[in-house]
Structure formats: C-alpha cells, structure tokens
Design an enzyme around this catalytic site. Structure first.
Site: not given
Length: 389
Positions: A51, A104
C-alpha cells in the site's frame, strides 16, 4: 522521532497524519523484512499488495505533477525506501517463488514492476488505480450520452509496455467503506425494490447493462491481470463496513449476502452468471496474456468502439439508444465471425436483440486495408465475436 522514523518533519506523512519509516536504518529494515517473511511462513500468504508505494518512493510523497521523466530519478527519490522495496521483493520471491507482489503506485516510476535481476524494483504487477477512479467519476459527473469513448480507451490503455498492470473496475473504497459500489451508484435504491426478475425498471435495466459492459471492457483492455472485490461480481448493493467507532461498533454490514447471488428469482444471479462467463472467456482465449488490445474502430457519433485480441473481436456500443442495423465494423483478419458472448443475452438479464447463432462474413472495402463485417449494433451492449476460418 529517532526510533522507527527520521527526526522532525522528515519522519512525518503530513497528508495522512502519520509517521513514516526510516528505511535507511538497519534495525528498521530488519523489522520490516522479518514481518514480510513472517506472514509468508506462518500463515502461508501467497503474496502482498504493498500500500502507498508512491508515498514511500518520494520525499514529497507523490504530491506533485509528474511532467518530466527526470522526476522519477531526481533528489526527491528516497533511495533508502527504494532499497527496502527491492529487498522485500527479493525476499518474497526467494522464499516463495510463486508468491505475487503488487505495488499500489501512481507515479508510473519506470522499473517498478521489472525483475530485480534486470535492474528493477521487483514487483510482479502494479495497480491500475486510474481505472476505478475514472469509472466512478464517469458515473457521478457525466451523463451517458456524453461519455467519451476516446477517454475510456485512453484510461484503459495508458500503461508502460512491459509493466504488468492489474485492472479493476471498482476499488476497495467502493467495496468496503467510503463510497458506493458501482452497482449501487448505477441503480441506487431501486435495487431494494426491483431486482426481482418479474419487476420492470428502466433504472435497473440501464444499471445492469452498464455494470456488465464496464467489467468486460476493463478486463479485456485494462491490463495483464484483473482484480475483483468479493460480492462486486454480482452487484452486491452495499459495501462491507467492519465494526468501528463511526458506525457504533455495529456488525450489521460486516458481511456479504451471498444468498442474493444464489436466488434464481433475483437479477443478482444473472450478473453473477455473466461474470462467470466473462472470466471463462478470458481464461480460454488468454486475453490477459495478449498485451495491449488492437484498436480497430472509434465511432464517436455512435459511441461505439471495436478492438481485438487474437481471433476475438470486441464491439462496445455505449450509446443509450442508438441501435444500428447493418453496422460496419473493421476486423484485422478476413473470415467468418460469430458471436460467443453478449452482455445483452437473456441468461444475463438482457433482451438478446442480437441473434447469438448469427454468422458474419468479412468483405473487402476499397481504400481500407482492413476488411469489415456487418452486425446489428445494439445500444448499451458489448458483444464478443470469434473469428473462424
């Protein structure tokens, strides 16, 4: 300060009201890498989605416009974070070669999804985050009749060659908490009253048609892998909201109603059946392994786009009302084309305005190097044709 993070403002992520790790400190790297291995070893994880990678890579945390290639490698790059991510990918793939890592990452840094042996950071894939953002913005802000097919094509194909991209139609914001799912954004409260097959509702008809089209164009043109959050494949009307202070620690929405997809009297089952057929088609013909789709036709007036993957021809008519008999579509290779999947089939909740047993023979056109076929180009419909000798 000074323990896991750099001292002062250098150790802060001001946009998230949180701290950042000091990736240059050996003890911090050891802690993080041990954590990576722990979940692989103890819980047999088969991979990770990292993330906020953009925030890690740059000291400005990605809050800038990337207008020059040099920005990917200037003094704003956190080389310690880049080193940690490379080490993490090396550890994952050395310890479990079949594990998958996904970044990401929104800046598009070259090399992010290139093997470490080739000088890259080592991720297997990056998330195509612009795609779900685009779809939710379309549904919120742009009427159907003004959808720009060139914008759709650009968003779906705007990726670097060799950087494997995960395409997805709706993100965790729509699947978990914060926004609405695509299905609910399309159909709203009508879902609570008109999702039974006997009910008549133009809102539901429109929503189901676009739900299927959005998913098919995303998986067939958007990348090299496809991501779906549980329940979205059959149009679950609500997100998952885990117990938290904001909802009074309620468990009321901490579940998916799988019975909706299993109930043959409801239209959720039809959406679920389309998703299964779509995935089967993608697997059978290796669409995700085929790279970029081949753009054959962009008809702005009729909001129709056509592209191909190998022997498959994809035709998307996004127009809300224009159904055109004897519509000419360019094809890459001469042959006989027959429909093998349509979002408008009755089994998927459509009206099946196109004969799925039809055959379409190509013919040459003077002044065009590519042949064409004629089809009934029905509104709000996507159809996949297979070329046969």
């Amino acid at each position: 300060d000074h323990l896991y993070s750099l001292p002062g403002t250098a150790g802060e992520q001001p946009y998230w009201d949180s701290k950042t790790f000091d990736y240059g400190k050996e003890q911090v790297r050891h802690f993080l890498l041990s954590n990576v291995k722990y979940w692989l070893d103890e819980f047999h994880f088969d991979g990770y989605r990292f993330d906020g990678v953009t925030s890690m890579l740059y000291r400005h945390h990605g809050h800038t416009d990337f207008v020059r290639r040099e920005q990917y490698f200037d003094e704003e790059v956190d080389e310690a974070a880049l080193t940690y991510l490379t080490l993490a990918n090396t550890l994952v793939h050395d310890f479990r070669p079949r594990a998958v890592t996904i970044a990401e990452e929104v800046s598009g840094m070259p090399g992010i999804a290139v093997p470490t042996a080739d000088g890259g950071v080592g991720f297997d894939y990056r998330l195509g985050m612009a795609i779900p953002d685009f779809w939710i913005r379309q549904l919120k802000e742009v009427p159907d009749e003004k959808w720009d097919i060139h914008a759709i094509w650009h968003v779906l194909t705007d990726r670097l060659p060799g950087i494997k991209t995960v395409a997805y139609a709706e993100s965790h914001d729509q699947a978990l908490v914060g926004d609405q799912t695509l299905a609910f954004r399309l159909m709203g409260k009508e879902m609570y009253e008109h999702m039974d097959r006997a009910s008549q509702s133009p809102v539901i008809d429109r929503g189901m048609a676009l739900h299927k089209m959005i998913r098919l164009v995303t998986i067939s043109a958007g990348g090299d892998a496809y991501l779906n959050f549980m329940g979205n494949e059959f149009g679950h009307p609500e997100w998952i909201d885990f117990p938290r202070e904001g909802n009074g620690w309620s468990y009321a929405y901490a579940r998916r109603q799988w019975s909706l997809a299993d109930n043959g009297l409801l239209r959720y089952a039809q959406l679920g059946e389309f998703d299964r057929a779509m995935i089967a088609l993608v697997k059978k013909y290796g669409i995700l392994r085929d790279g970029y789709p081949y753009n054959l036709q962009m008809d702005t007036q009729n909001q129709t786009m056509a592209f191909s993957h190998g022997d498959l021809l994809f035709v998307f008519n996004w127009h809300p009302s224009a159904s055109i008999p004897n519509y000419e579509v360019r094809v890459r290779v001469p042959g006989r084309y027959r429909p093998i999947l349509s979002t408008d089939e009755r089994r998927f909740g459509g009206t099946e305005r196109t004969d799925m047993r039809g055959q379409h023979f190509s013919y040459p056109v003077q002044g065009d190097e590519l042949p064409r076929i004629r089809i009934y180009n029905t509104s709000r419909t996507a159809t996949v044709f297979l070329r046969e000798e």
